[in-house]
Write a protein that holds these residues in place. Structure first.
Motif, PDB file in Angstrom:
ATOM      1  N   ALA A 335       0.829  -1.204   0.000  1.00  0.00           N
ATOM      2  CA  ALA A 335       0.000   0.000   0.000  1.00  0.00           C
ATOM      3  C   ALA A 335       0.867   1.260   0.000  1.00  0.00           C
ATOM      4  N   ILE A 336       1.931   1.271   0.791  1.00  0.00           N
ATOM      5  CA  ILE A 336       2.817   2.438   0.811  1.00  0.00           C
ATOM      6  C   ILE A 336       3.500   2.595  -0.538  1.00  0.00           C
ATOM      7  N   GLY A 337       3.948   1.483  -1.132  1.00  0.00           N
ATOM      8  CA  GLY A 337       4.587   1.551  -2.444  1.00  0.00           C
ATOM      9  C   GLY A 337       3.646   2.103  -3.503  1.00  0.00           C
ATOM     10  N   ALA A 338       2.395   1.632  -3.505  1.00  0.00           N
ATOM     11  CA  ALA A 338       1.429   2.118  -4.481  1.00  0.00           C
ATOM     12  C   ALA A 338       1.114   3.594  -4.263  1.00  0.00           C
ATOM     13  N   ALA A 339       1.015   4.013  -3.007  1.00  0.00           N
ATOM     14  CA  ALA A 339       0.725   5.420  -2.712  1.00  0.00           C
ATOM     15  C   ALA A 339       1.877   6.320  -3.169  1.00  0.00           C
ATOM     16  N   VAL A 340       3.102   5.890  -2.923  1.00  0.00           N
ATOM     17  CA  VAL A 340       4.257   6.679  -3.356  1.00  0.00           C
ATOM     18  C   VAL A 340       4.299   6.745  -4.882  1.00  0.00           C
ATOM     19  N   GLY A 341       4.043   5.616  -5.536  1.00  0.00           N
ATOM     20  CA  GLY A 341       4.032   5.601  -6.991  1.00  0.00           C
ATOM     21  C   GLY A 341       2.979   6.523  -7.575  1.00  0.00           C
ATOM     22  N   LEU A 342       1.773   6.485  -6.989  1.00  0.00           N
ATOM     23  CA  LEU A 342       0.691   7.349  -7.471  1.00  0.00           C
ATOM     24  C   LEU A 342       1.043   8.820  -7.262  1.00  0.00           C
ATOM     25  N   LEU A 343       1.647   9.142  -6.137  1.00  0.00           N
ATOM     26  CA  LEU A 343       2.039  10.530  -5.861  1.00  0.00           C
ATOM     27  C   LEU A 343       3.083  11.007  -6.871  1.00  0.00           C
ATOM     28  N   LEU A 344       4.076  10.182  -7.161  1.00  0.00           N
ATOM     29  CA  LEU A 344       5.123  10.565  -8.106  1.00  0.00           C
ATOM     30  C   LEU A 344       4.566  10.780  -9.510  1.00  0.00           C
ATOM     31  N   LEU A 345       3.555  10.001  -9.872  1.00  0.00           N
ATOM     32  CA  LEU A 345       2.988  10.114 -11.212  1.00  0.00           C
ATOM     33  C   LEU A 345       2.068  11.315 -11.369  1.00  0.00           C
ATOM     34  N   THR A 346       1.325  11.652 -10.332  1.00  0.00           N
ATOM     35  CA  THR A 346       0.230  12.619 -10.471  1.00  0.00           C
ATOM     36  C   THR A 346       0.482  13.960  -9.789  1.00  0.00           C
ATOM     37  N   PHE A 347       1.603  14.140  -9.081  1.00  0.00           N
ATOM     38  CA  PHE A 347       1.740  15.357  -8.271  1.00  0.00           C
ATOM     39  C   PHE A 347       1.784  16.635  -9.107  1.00  0.00           C
ATOM     40  N   GLY A 348       2.066  16.533 -10.400  1.00  0.00           N
ATOM     41  CA  GLY A 348       2.064  17.739 -11.211  1.00  0.00           C
ATOM     42  C   GLY A 348       0.874  17.848 -12.139  1.00  0.00           C
ATOM     43  N   HIS A 349      -0.060  16.905 -12.039  1.00  0.00           N
ATOM     44  CA  HIS A 349      -1.215  16.916 -12.945  1.00  0.00           C
ATOM     45  C   HIS A 349      -2.201  18.008 -12.544  1.00  0.00           C
ATOM     46  N   SER A 350      -2.659  18.752 -13.538  1.00  0.00           N
ATOM     47  CA  SER A 350      -3.527  19.904 -13.252  1.00  0.00           C
ATOM     48  C   SER A 350      -4.936  19.725 -13.803  1.00  0.00           C
ATOM     49  N   LEU A 382       4.201   2.212  -9.052  1.00  0.00           N
ATOM     50  CA  LEU A 382       2.781   1.946  -8.809  1.00  0.00           C
ATOM     51  C   LEU A 382       2.361   0.595  -9.374  1.00  0.00           C
ATOM     52  N   LEU A 383       2.827   0.269 -10.567  1.00  0.00           N
ATOM     53  CA  LEU A 383       2.371  -0.942 -11.248  1.00  0.00           C
ATOM     54  C   LEU A 383       2.764  -2.215 -10.505  1.00  0.00           C
ATOM     55  N   LEU A 384       3.988  -2.288 -10.014  1.00  0.00           N
ATOM     56  CA  LEU A 384       4.450  -3.519  -9.384  1.00  0.00           C
ATOM     57  C   LEU A 384       3.661  -3.862  -8.113  1.00  0.00           C
ATOM     58  N   PRO A 385       3.456  -2.933  -7.170  1.00  0.00           N
ATOM     59  CA  PRO A 385       2.611  -3.273  -6.011  1.00  0.00           C
ATOM     60  C   PRO A 385       1.181  -3.640  -6.401  1.00  0.00           C
ATOM     61  N   LEU A 386       0.629  -2.954  -7.403  1.00  0.00           N
ATOM     62  CA  LEU A 386      -0.733  -3.291  -7.844  1.00  0.00           C
ATOM     63  C   LEU A 386      -0.814  -4.724  -8.342  1.00  0.00           C
ATOM     64  N   MET A 387       0.159  -5.149  -9.151  1.00  0.00           N
ATOM     65  CA  MET A 387       0.122  -6.505  -9.690  1.00  0.00           C
ATOM     66  C   MET A 387       0.331  -7.537  -8.593  1.00  0.00           C
ATOM     67  N   LEU A 388       1.215  -7.252  -7.652  1.00  0.00           N
ATOM     68  CA  LEU A 388       1.430  -8.194  -6.552  1.00  0.00           C
ATOM     69  C   LEU A 388       0.165  -8.340  -5.715  1.00  0.00           C
ATOM     70  N   ALA A 389      -0.494  -7.235  -5.422  1.00  0.00           N
ATOM     71  CA  ALA A 389      -1.737  -7.292  -4.636  1.00  0.00           C
ATOM     72  C   ALA A 389      -2.860  -7.957  -5.423  1.00  0.00           C
ATOM     73  N   ALA A 390      -2.853  -7.793  -6.746  1.00  0.00           N
ATOM     74  CA  ALA A 390      -3.900  -8.397  -7.573  1.00  0.00           C
ATOM     75  C   ALA A 390      -3.899  -9.910  -7.454  1.00  0.00           C
ATOM     76  N   ALA A 391      -2.755 -10.530  -7.166  1.00  0.00           N
ATOM     77  CA  ALA A 391      -2.708 -11.987  -7.001  1.00  0.00           C
ATOM     78  C   ALA A 391      -3.611 -12.435  -5.860  1.00  0.00           C
ATOM     79  N   GLN A 392      -3.634 -11.655  -4.782  1.00  0.00           N
ATOM     80  CA  GLN A 392      -4.508 -12.004  -3.657  1.00  0.00           C
ATOM     81  C   GLN A 392      -5.974 -11.786  -4.024  1.00  0.00           C
ATOM     82  N   ALA A 393      -6.275 -10.703  -4.738  1.00  0.00           N
ATOM     83  CA  ALA A 393      -7.659 -10.435  -5.133  1.00  0.00           C
ATOM     84  C   ALA A 393      -8.183 -11.531  -6.060  1.00  0.00           C
ATOM     85  N   LEU A 394      -7.375 -11.953  -7.015  1.00  0.00           N
ATOM     86  CA  LEU A 394      -7.807 -13.014  -7.927  1.00  0.00           C
ATOM     87  C   LEU A 394      -8.021 -14.327  -7.173  1.00  0.00           C
ATOM     88  N   THR A 395      -7.156 -14.607  -6.203  1.00  0.00           N
ATOM     89  CA  THR A 395      -7.295 -15.837  -5.422  1.00  0.00           C
ATOM     90  C   THR A 395      -8.593 -15.834  -4.630  1.00  0.00           C
TER      91      THR A 395
END
Length: 474
Positions: A335-350, A382-395
């Motif tokens: 969750a922390i990894g995904a949050a940091v990734g999302l922040l890095l990607l979107t912090f300049g989006h207007s 962002l992508l890597l934590p999402l894919m790792l967490a998706a394994a649990q959701a699919l299971t």
């Protein structure tokens, strides 16, 4: 599976069954790597297509020799080569070795693309298994979804070196999380070696692969041993990067301020909305199309085709569900990894749902933080934590379908359909740029040979001029 069989048939038979299961999954991984290779060879077969640098297919040996020098007198009336030294490992030697044994240039290109996708696939598969997230079939599925993610398929056949860090990122993190009786020095050495193999063509993209491993250390229990291991790892990572860090510093002393003359922060962050970031389509080049067609053919499909938008959104949703499940192993780190990734990607989006500080942040990205302006290079965070967490959701989803007594083939059919949909641009052969060619025509070599035999000194001007190397040969 091994534990269940041990209770039923004894420890010896249980261990044998677990070993058999591992062998079976490794065989499936090998088969999938062959399938990914086939997808790469399906793109413009027989043609050399624009990818990163023409030098790597025309004459890789000569290019690697020039990369040893900061100044290149051969191009553009003399030029400072922009991070050409980064190709000294691994992309340059890969092309040079295969070219020296006579492998056709277009096949070398496809083998390099295949290597990227297979390294990404196997890396995530091993990482999610090491973390113990999800069932084996779900681990296999998310690894494949990572390898055929929008960013991978959009850029692997256009500027392949930029997605190489995404492929290697799981391998940088893997040794640090392996639940095996290895010494800490062995772990951090393997991680540093994986980081060294990323190369240094793009310093920001390479550095992005260090964010998740750093967060892994920060989310461990803090004691003297953790600090010692983390500091030693950081020192090793720095040491194995000196071969490209020192030339980068030297380049910075003499290079003109080219960041002032390229796309600005309003452009690079304009497409980095929260929705596009979760889908892996935040890169502005995926939205760019001109009279000659899209800059990234597959990327254009991912942002304009409704079915692909739905399919990639479904994958992102699975990752978000996995992050919300309390049963997800290492949930805090993911969750922390995904949050940091999302922040890095979107912090300049207007945009409408953009950052309220977008204006000042864009000013910083056009000033002191100009090197970080293309924020899409952080997509792997962002992508890597999402894919790792998706394994649990699919299971969990599979278990609920079984509890509901759904048809046995329903879950596999849905999953295969989703993977097929996401990989559609590759399946239809729509990844490569259309400017492919069989070979550089003989008359170009003849003209070059004639010029080489002239006694006069100087450079050659090719007209008509072109701002980018998009030529019709002949």
């Amino acid at each position: 599976l091994g534990g269940q069989l041990e209770r039923r048939a004894g420890p010896g038979q249980g261990m044998s069954a677990a070993l058999t299961s591992t062998v079976v999954w490794r065989f499936r991984v090998a088969v999938m790597c062959i399938a990914l290779t086939a997808l790469c060879f399906h793109q413009s077969p027989g043609l050399i297509v624009p990818d990163t640098k023409l030098d790597l297919t025309a004459n890789p040996g000569s290019f690697l020799l020039r990369a040893l020098h900061l100044w290149d007198p051969h191009g553009a009336f003399g030029q400072l080569q922009n991070q050409a030294y980064g190709y000294l490992l691994p992309m340059g030697p890969f092309h040079w070795l295969l070219s020296s044994v006579g492998v056709p240039a277009w096949i070398i290109q496809r083998l390099w693309w295949s290597l990227i996708l297979c390294v990404a696939f196997v890396g995530v598969w091993r990482l999610v298994r090491a973390l113990g997230i999800g069932a084996p079939w779900a681990q296999f599925a998310v690894a494949l979804l990572y390898a055929v993610s929008p960013r991978m398929l959009s850029e692997v056949s256009v500027t392949s070196i930029e997605v190489w860090p995404m492929a290697m990122a799981p391998w940088v993190l893997l040794p640090l999380v392996l639940p095996v009786p290895r010494t800490w020095l062995w772990r951090i050495s393997r991680s540093a070696l994986a980081f060294a193999l990323i190369g240094g063509v793009n310093a920001v993209a390479t550095g992005a692969a260090l964010i998740l491993p750093t967060l892994w250390f920060l989310t461990r229990r803090w004691d003297r041993r953790t600090v010692l291991v983390g500091a030693t790892w950081l020192g090793l990572v720095t040491a194995v990067s000196l071969w490209w860090l020192l030339p980068l510093i030297q380049l910075g002393r003499y290079s003109p301020p080219f960041l002032d003359w390229i796309e600005d922060a309003a452009v690079t962050t304009g497409t980095a909305s929260v929705f596009e970031s979760f889908r892996g389509t935040s890169a502005w080049l995926g939205f760019l199309a001109g009279p000659a067609g899209p800059s990234w053919p597959a990327g254009w499909q991912f942002v304009t085709t409704p079915l692909l938008i739905v399919g990639t959104a479904a994958v992102a949703t699975a990752g978000l569900v996995g992050l919300s499940l309390r049963s997800t192993p290492h949930r805090r780190f993911l969750a922390i990894g995904a949050a940091v990734g999302l922040l890095l990607l979107t912090f300049g989006h207007s945009g409408a749902a953009g950052s309220p500080l977008a204006g000042p942040l864009q000013t910083l990205l056009d000033g002191p933080l100009a090197a970080l302006r293309n924020t899409h290079k952080f997509e792997l965070v962002l992508l890597l934590p999402l894919m790792l967490a998706a394994a649990q959701a699919l299971t969990v989803a599979g278990l609920r379908l079984r509890a509901m007594r759904a048809p046995r083939l329903l879950a596999p059919v849905l999953l295969v359909s989703l993977v097929t949909l996401v990989a559609a641009p590759a399946i239809v052969g729509g990844m490569a740029l259309p400017e492919g060619y069989v070979a550089i025509p003989a008359q170009w070599y003849q003209a070059a040979a004639w010029l080489d035999h002239q006694s006069a000194q100087g450079s050659v001007l090719v007209v008509p001029a072109s701002s980018f190397a998009d030529f019709t040969w002949g």
